[in-house]
Structure formats: C-alpha cells, structure tokens
Write a protein that holds these residues in place. Sequence first.
Motif, PDB file in Angstrom:
ATOM      1  N   VAL A 149       8.392  24.472  21.982  1.00  0.00           N
ATOM      2  CA  VAL A 149      10.036  24.054  22.587  1.00  0.00           C
ATOM      3  C   VAL A 149      10.245  22.539  21.833  1.00  0.00           C
ATOM      4  O   VAL A 149      11.283  22.365  21.834  1.00  0.00           O
ATOM      5  CB  VAL A 149       9.828  23.760  24.197  1.00  0.00           C
ATOM      6  CG1 VAL A 149       9.796  25.073  24.587  1.00  0.00           C
ATOM      7  CG2 VAL A 149       8.531  22.852  24.573  1.00  0.00           C
ATOM      8  N   GLY A 150       9.166  21.903  21.474  1.00  0.00           N
ATOM      9  CA  GLY A 150       9.488  20.425  20.982  1.00  0.00           C
ATOM     10  C   GLY A 150       9.914  20.452  19.506  1.00  0.00           C
ATOM     11  O   GLY A 150       9.907  19.438  18.848  1.00  0.00           O
ATOM     12  N   LEU A 151      10.104  21.819  19.040  1.00  0.00           N
ATOM     13  CA  LEU A 151      10.617  21.628  17.518  1.00  0.00           C
ATOM     14  C   LEU A 151      11.966  22.173  17.201  1.00  0.00           C
ATOM     15  O   LEU A 151      12.283  22.405  16.368  1.00  0.00           O
ATOM     16  CB  LEU A 151       9.526  22.875  16.715  1.00  0.00           C
ATOM     17  CG  LEU A 151       8.147  22.084  16.421  1.00  0.00           C
ATOM     18  CD1 LEU A 151       7.094  23.148  15.948  1.00  0.00           C
ATOM     19  CD2 LEU A 151       8.333  20.728  15.812  1.00  0.00           C
ATOM     20  N   ARG A 152      12.767  21.916  18.413  1.00  0.00           N
ATOM     21  CA  ARG A 152      14.067  22.147  18.084  1.00  0.00           C
ATOM     22  C   ARG A 152      14.925  21.111  19.210  1.00  0.00           C
ATOM     23  O   ARG A 152      14.279  20.421  20.229  1.00  0.00           O
ATOM     24  CB  ARG A 152      14.555  23.422  18.527  1.00  0.00           C
ATOM     25  CG  ARG A 152      14.167  24.033  19.937  1.00  0.00           C
ATOM     26  CD  ARG A 152      14.856  25.266  20.232  1.00  0.00           C
ATOM     27  NE  ARG A 152      16.137  24.909  21.023  1.00  0.00           N
ATOM     28  CZ  ARG A 152      16.545  25.586  22.250  1.00  0.00           C
ATOM     29  NH1 ARG A 152      16.062  26.576  22.520  1.00  0.00           N
ATOM     30  NH2 ARG A 152      17.876  25.006  22.661  1.00  0.00           N
ATOM     31  N   ALA A 153      16.198  20.637  18.801  1.00  0.00           N
ATOM     32  CA  ALA A 153      16.941  19.573  19.707  1.00  0.00           C
ATOM     33  C   ALA A 153      17.411  20.388  20.872  1.00  0.00           C
ATOM     34  O   ALA A 153      18.303  21.285  20.928  1.00  0.00           O
ATOM     35  CB  ALA A 153      18.013  19.125  18.805  1.00  0.00           C
ATOM     36  N   TRP A 154      17.439  19.898  22.067  1.00  0.00           N
ATOM     37  CA  TRP A 154      17.712  20.333  23.249  1.00  0.00           C
ATOM     38  C   TRP A 154      19.127  19.931  23.882  1.00  0.00           C
ATOM     39  O   TRP A 154      19.303  18.708  23.463  1.00  0.00           O
ATOM     40  CB  TRP A 154      16.870  20.491  24.528  1.00  0.00           C
ATOM     41  CG  TRP A 154      15.650  21.403  24.128  1.00  0.00           C
ATOM     42  CD1 TRP A 154      14.815  21.247  23.025  1.00  0.00           C
ATOM     43  CD2 TRP A 154      15.470  22.500  24.792  1.00  0.00           C
ATOM     44  NE1 TRP A 154      13.753  22.309  23.142  1.00  0.00           N
ATOM     45  CE2 TRP A 154      13.904  23.067  24.094  1.00  0.00           C
ATOM     46  CE3 TRP A 154      15.815  23.299  25.912  1.00  0.00           C
ATOM     47  CZ2 TRP A 154      13.333  24.313  24.454  1.00  0.00           C
ATOM     48  CZ3 TRP A 154      15.093  24.399  26.292  1.00  0.00           C
ATOM     49  CH2 TRP A 154      13.886  24.935  25.683  1.00  0.00           C
ATOM     50  N   GLU A 155      19.887  20.439  24.685  1.00  0.00           N
ATOM     51  CA  GLU A 155      21.037  20.277  24.671  1.00  0.00           C
ATOM     52  C   GLU A 155      21.069  18.795  25.755  1.00  0.00           C
ATOM     53  O   GLU A 155      21.947  17.779  25.647  1.00  0.00           O
ATOM     54  CB  GLU A 155      21.812  21.277  25.989  1.00  0.00           C
ATOM     55  CG  GLU A 155      22.216  22.391  25.462  1.00  0.00           C
ATOM     56  CD  GLU A 155      21.319  23.519  25.532  1.00  0.00           C
ATOM     57  OE1 GLU A 155      20.332  23.433  26.040  1.00  0.00           O
ATOM     58  OE2 GLU A 155      21.933  24.677  25.586  1.00  0.00           O
ATOM     59  N   VAL A 179      10.987   3.988  26.023  1.00  0.00           N
ATOM     60  CA  VAL A 179       9.729   4.858  25.753  1.00  0.00           C
ATOM     61  C   VAL A 179      10.395   6.299  26.032  1.00  0.00           C
ATOM     62  O   VAL A 179      10.997   6.374  27.159  1.00  0.00           O
ATOM     63  CB  VAL A 179       8.524   4.697  26.563  1.00  0.00           C
ATOM     64  CG1 VAL A 179       7.377   5.558  26.739  1.00  0.00           C
ATOM     65  CG2 VAL A 179       7.812   3.119  26.352  1.00  0.00           C
ATOM     66  N   GLU A 180      10.204   7.087  25.143  1.00  0.00           N
ATOM     67  CA  GLU A 180      10.684   8.318  25.442  1.00  0.00           C
ATOM     68  C   GLU A 180       9.593   9.482  25.478  1.00  0.00           C
ATOM     69  O   GLU A 180       8.670   9.382  24.855  1.00  0.00           O
ATOM     70  CB  GLU A 180      11.499   9.024  24.393  1.00  0.00           C
ATOM     71  CG  GLU A 180      12.383  10.299  24.521  1.00  0.00           C
ATOM     72  CD  GLU A 180      13.229  11.074  23.732  1.00  0.00           C
ATOM     73  OE1 GLU A 180      13.573  10.274  22.698  1.00  0.00           O
ATOM     74  OE2 GLU A 180      13.799  12.074  23.910  1.00  0.00           O
ATOM     75  N   LEU A 181       9.647  10.205  26.892  1.00  0.00           N
ATOM     76  CA  LEU A 181       8.610  11.127  26.955  1.00  0.00           C
ATOM     77  C   LEU A 181       9.201  12.377  26.506  1.00  0.00           C
ATOM     78  O   LEU A 181      10.268  13.019  26.589  1.00  0.00           O
ATOM     79  CB  LEU A 181       8.602  11.198  28.539  1.00  0.00           C
ATOM     80  CG  LEU A 181       8.082   9.962  29.292  1.00  0.00           C
ATOM     81  CD1 LEU A 181       7.997  10.120  30.790  1.00  0.00           C
ATOM     82  CD2 LEU A 181       6.829   9.412  28.847  1.00  0.00           C
ATOM     83  N   GLY A 182       8.309  13.350  25.902  1.00  0.00           N
ATOM     84  CA  GLY A 182       8.612  14.729  25.519  1.00  0.00           C
ATOM     85  C   GLY A 182       9.873  14.516  24.376  1.00  0.00           C
ATOM     86  O   GLY A 182      10.641  15.006  24.692  1.00  0.00           O
ATOM     87  N   ALA A 183       9.699  13.533  23.602  1.00  0.00           N
ATOM     88  CA  ALA A 183      10.562  13.317  22.776  1.00  0.00           C
ATOM     89  C   ALA A 183      11.324  14.800  21.520  1.00  0.00           C
ATOM     90  O   ALA A 183      12.349  14.627  21.381  1.00  0.00           O
ATOM     91  CB  ALA A 183      10.249  12.222  21.832  1.00  0.00           C
TER      92      ALA A 183
HETATM   93  C1  LIG Z   1      12.256  21.297  26.131  1.00  0.00           C
HETATM   94  S1  LIG Z   1      11.619  20.027  25.021  1.00  0.00           S
HETATM   95  C2  LIG Z   1      12.621  18.813  25.006  1.00  0.00           C
HETATM   96  C3  LIG Z   1      12.541  17.849  23.507  1.00  0.00           C
HETATM   97  C4  LIG Z   1      13.665  16.777  23.534  1.00  0.00           C
HETATM   98  N1  LIG Z   1      13.381  15.936  24.688  1.00  0.00           N
HETATM   99  C5  LIG Z   1      14.877  17.287  23.350  1.00  0.00           C
HETATM  100  O1  LIG Z   1      15.575  17.099  24.573  1.00  0.00           O
HETATM  101  O2  LIG Z   1      15.070  17.909  22.351  1.00  0.00           O
HETATM  102  C6  LIG Z   1      10.168  19.531  26.109  1.00  0.00           C
HETATM  103  C7  LIG Z   1       9.385  18.403  25.337  1.00  0.00           C
HETATM  104  O3  LIG Z   1       8.161  17.999  26.243  1.00  0.00           O
HETATM  105  C8  LIG Z   1       7.258  17.912  25.593  1.00  0.00           C
HETATM  106  N2  LIG Z   1       5.990  18.237  26.553  1.00  0.00           N
HETATM  107  C9  LIG Z   1       5.600  19.310  27.497  1.00  0.00           C
HETATM  108  N3  LIG Z   1       4.419  19.198  28.307  1.00  0.00           N
HETATM  109  C10 LIG Z   1       4.105  17.903  27.977  1.00  0.00           C
HETATM  110  C11 LIG Z   1       2.918  17.010  28.478  1.00  0.00           C
HETATM  111  N4  LIG Z   1       2.061  17.502  29.337  1.00  0.00           N
HETATM  112  N5  LIG Z   1       2.903  15.888  27.965  1.00  0.00           N
HETATM  113  C12 LIG Z   1       3.621  15.463  26.859  1.00  0.00           C
HETATM  114  N6  LIG Z   1       4.898  15.958  26.403  1.00  0.00           N
HETATM  115  C13 LIG Z   1       4.772  17.369  26.923  1.00  0.00           C
HETATM  116  C14 LIG Z   1       7.135  19.293  24.746  1.00  0.00           C
HETATM  117  O4  LIG Z   1       6.140  19.397  23.604  1.00  0.00           O
HETATM  118  C15 LIG Z   1       8.276  19.066  24.323  1.00  0.00           C
HETATM  119  O5  LIG Z   1       8.703  18.178  23.200  1.00  0.00           O
END
Ligand SMILES: C[S@@+](CC[C@H](N)C(=O)[O-])C[C@H]1O[C@@H](n2cnc3c(N)ncnc32)[C@H](O)[C@@H]1O
Length: 394
Positions: A149-155, A179-183
């Motif tokens: 899921v982290g290899l595409r840009a989300w809304e 700090v961005e989580l799940g970037a």
């Molecule tokens: C749906 S994507 C959203 C990515 C980005 N924020 C966007 O809006 O395009 C969710 C992100 O959370 C990361 N993620 C999921 N579980 C995680 C965890 N336990 N710790 C850190 N990152 C996590 C995923 O790898 C992914 O990059």
Amino acid sequence: MYAGGVYCVASMSTLSCSGWSDIASLVWQHAKAEVVLEALRGNKDTLGWPSEDAQDAMVREVFEHTKDFPVSLRYLKHLLKLLRHDIESSSSQDASATMSDAFCELYISSVTAATKSLEEDGDDEAFFTYVLPSQEKVALRVQRAHNQVGLRAWEAGLFLADLSLSPSLSSLFAGRCVVELGAGVGCTGLLLAKELPVEKLVLTDLPQEVLDNLEHNVRLNGLDTNGQVIVKQLDWKAVDTEFVTEQEPLLARADVILAADCTYSVDCCFSLVNTIESLLVASTSSSSSSSSSSTSSSASSSSSSSTTTTTPPTSSSSPLPLPELIQNTPLALVASTLRNQETMDTFKHTLSTNTRLRWNDVTAWANEVLGETQKFVYSNRSNIRLFLVQLAPP
Ligand SMILES: C[S@@+](CC[C@H](N)C(=O)[O-])C[C@H]1O[C@@H](n2cnc3c(N)ncnc32)[C@H](O)[C@@H]1O
C-alpha cells in the motif's frame, strides 16, 4: 492562479485553465483522460485543439517531461487513443485537422511500447508529477505491481498536502520539525518540504521496499537525505515513549506529526494511536518543544477529553481559529479516507479511550480552508476526515 492549476472538487476539471502548464499538470497527475480532453477543448490558449499546431505544442509541453518521468503505460495508451479519436472525429468535419507528424510519432512509439509492455505485465513503475504553487515540480515514483500500500499515493495524503500548503496553514510548518508516519511514496511530506521552510522532515514507514522508494523520491527531488529530510524505519507496533526518547531523539523533537490514510485497517488503529501518543509525550517533554506545552485550554471549548466520553466529539460547523492550532503544538494531523465505517469508528474509539490524548474532528474546518477547490488531482474528498490530536491537559 498558478501553473499547477486549481481543480474543482465536484468535476475535477481545472477552473480557468491557464494553458499548457495546466494541461500538463493534469496529465502528469494521471487525471482522467476525459478530463484532459475537456480541458484541451475548452482552453483558448491551446491553439485551437485539435489543430496540428496544438498537437505539436502538446507533444512538446506535456510529453517532453514524461520522457524522464513517465506516466503509467496503461494511462498513456488510453489517453493517446482518446486524443487520436478526437483528432480523427474532428477531421471528418474539418479536413485540416489531421494528426501532426509529432503527434503521430508519439502515438506510434508510445502505444506500441505500451501494448508490448502491458502484454508482458510490465506497467509497474510510473511517476506522478505535482506542480506546487511556487511552480516547482515534485515527481514521485510509484510502483503498482508490488503488493504494497505504501508504493502509491493515496487521496488523504494529497488532501493533507493540499491543506498544509494553504496560506492559512503553511505557517504551522515553517521552522518546525515535522514527522510523518506511514509516509508511503512521500506525497504529503515531500510536497510540503519542497514548498515550505520546514526545519526538519522525518519520513517514516515500515517495509524496506517502501523506504527504498521513499529515499529514491527524496533524492529525485533534490531533498538531501541526510539533511533537511530524513527517511527512517519506524514500526508503530514497536513504539513507546521510552523508545522514542532514548533511541530516536529526532522523533522526540516532533512539533507536527502527520499521518495520511494510515487508518486503513482495524488492526493498525491501536498501534498508530499509541505511536502518536508516544511522540507527543516525548516531544512535549523534550527541551526543544518545551515552549509548546499542550496544556493550553484554549481549544478545550470545542474538544473533549477522552476520559469524559466514549462518544467521539465533533467539530462545530464554524472553522477552528487557526492561531489556536498553531499555539497548541505539538500536535498530530491525521487524514483518513472513510472506506469502512467499522475501521473509522475503531480509530475514533481508540483515540477516545486513550486518556493521554484529546482530539477533534476538524474536517469541517479543513474543508472551509480549502473551499470548493483543490490544488492536486485526487478523488473522494467528501469521504476524507481530518483529526487534530493533542495531549490532554494533565
Ligand atoms: C495507505 S498507505 C498511505 C501512504 C501515504 N501516507 C499516502 O497517503 O499516500 C499506509 C502506509 O502506512 C504504512 N504502515 C502500515 N503499517 C505500519 C506500521 N506498523 N508501521 C509503520 N508504517 C506502517 C504502510 O507501509 C503505508 O506506507
């Protein structure tokens, strides 16, 4: 109006499209082919599409860039076929409207390559290019074939970038540690860091492929990986305040925490909320952010401590005054697309039952800031929610 275009939320069409730069921006963001065609037809500055001059200009102004930063092959093939069809339909009424040499060359090479590659299932890597208000471009590599899921840009990531770049919010980031989580691919943090003078941006994620791609995108856009922008592995399931304070001093400096579309499953809600809490506690007690105590009660009239109710508080219809938000750093902004009600409810319930946090649904405020327009192409805006999370008063 700037070169990146401003999009109407309802139709995603550009409002007062200003010429080739706006058409290019639509294509580089993979806007629907029909929307691109509508913009081409409706724009006086595009040399009377589908004239040969207009086709040549299109090849030059839009597709030169995609030689270095290719859009997805599937998208390219669909778009060029639609444009060719439009040129051919026009030529039946106006014999002068035929395919120009440059367009013909682009069509043959692109459609042939796309067809071959798609047959081999090769539509993996593509670039999305965003034009910022300063007209700087940010190109982000996405890799769709990976099941990540982290290899595409989300809304919600683009929504959060859109909001963060709005004049009323941008000062929140100037000179701050973000700090961005799940970037993911970096569509929030990198758009922000390229445009605003953040002191430090720490982009975090978990899977190695996602981190490698993120590093790639940081370098691609000239943002120094060891300086202003840092990529770090951070697993929400392994975070507590002690870990942050002792082992991740950089994270303990967070003034603003961002998370977009990170609440996509019930499983991750608890660890995400726990991580936000740990970072807020660590940053509040660290000397660099001691001035930004979250104990101010100025926002409490519209917020509820999670200890007092299990019913999620909602924002009032009028927008929260922005200065209040700014004074109340450290804070977290969590943008989430409503895809599954149970997941959203679980996230809100987890916030509500965390006694160290208080939170507000500030979606109405965010939508008021953005109005009926948006700077980037993304759909589903009516389903995106924004939460402001802070430490509860002691
Ligand atoms: C749906 S994507 C959203 C990515 C980005 N924020 C966007 O809006 O395009 C969710 C992100 O959370 C990361 N993620 C999921 N579980 C995680 C965890 N336990 N710790 C850190 N990152 C996590 C995923 O790898 C992914 O990059």
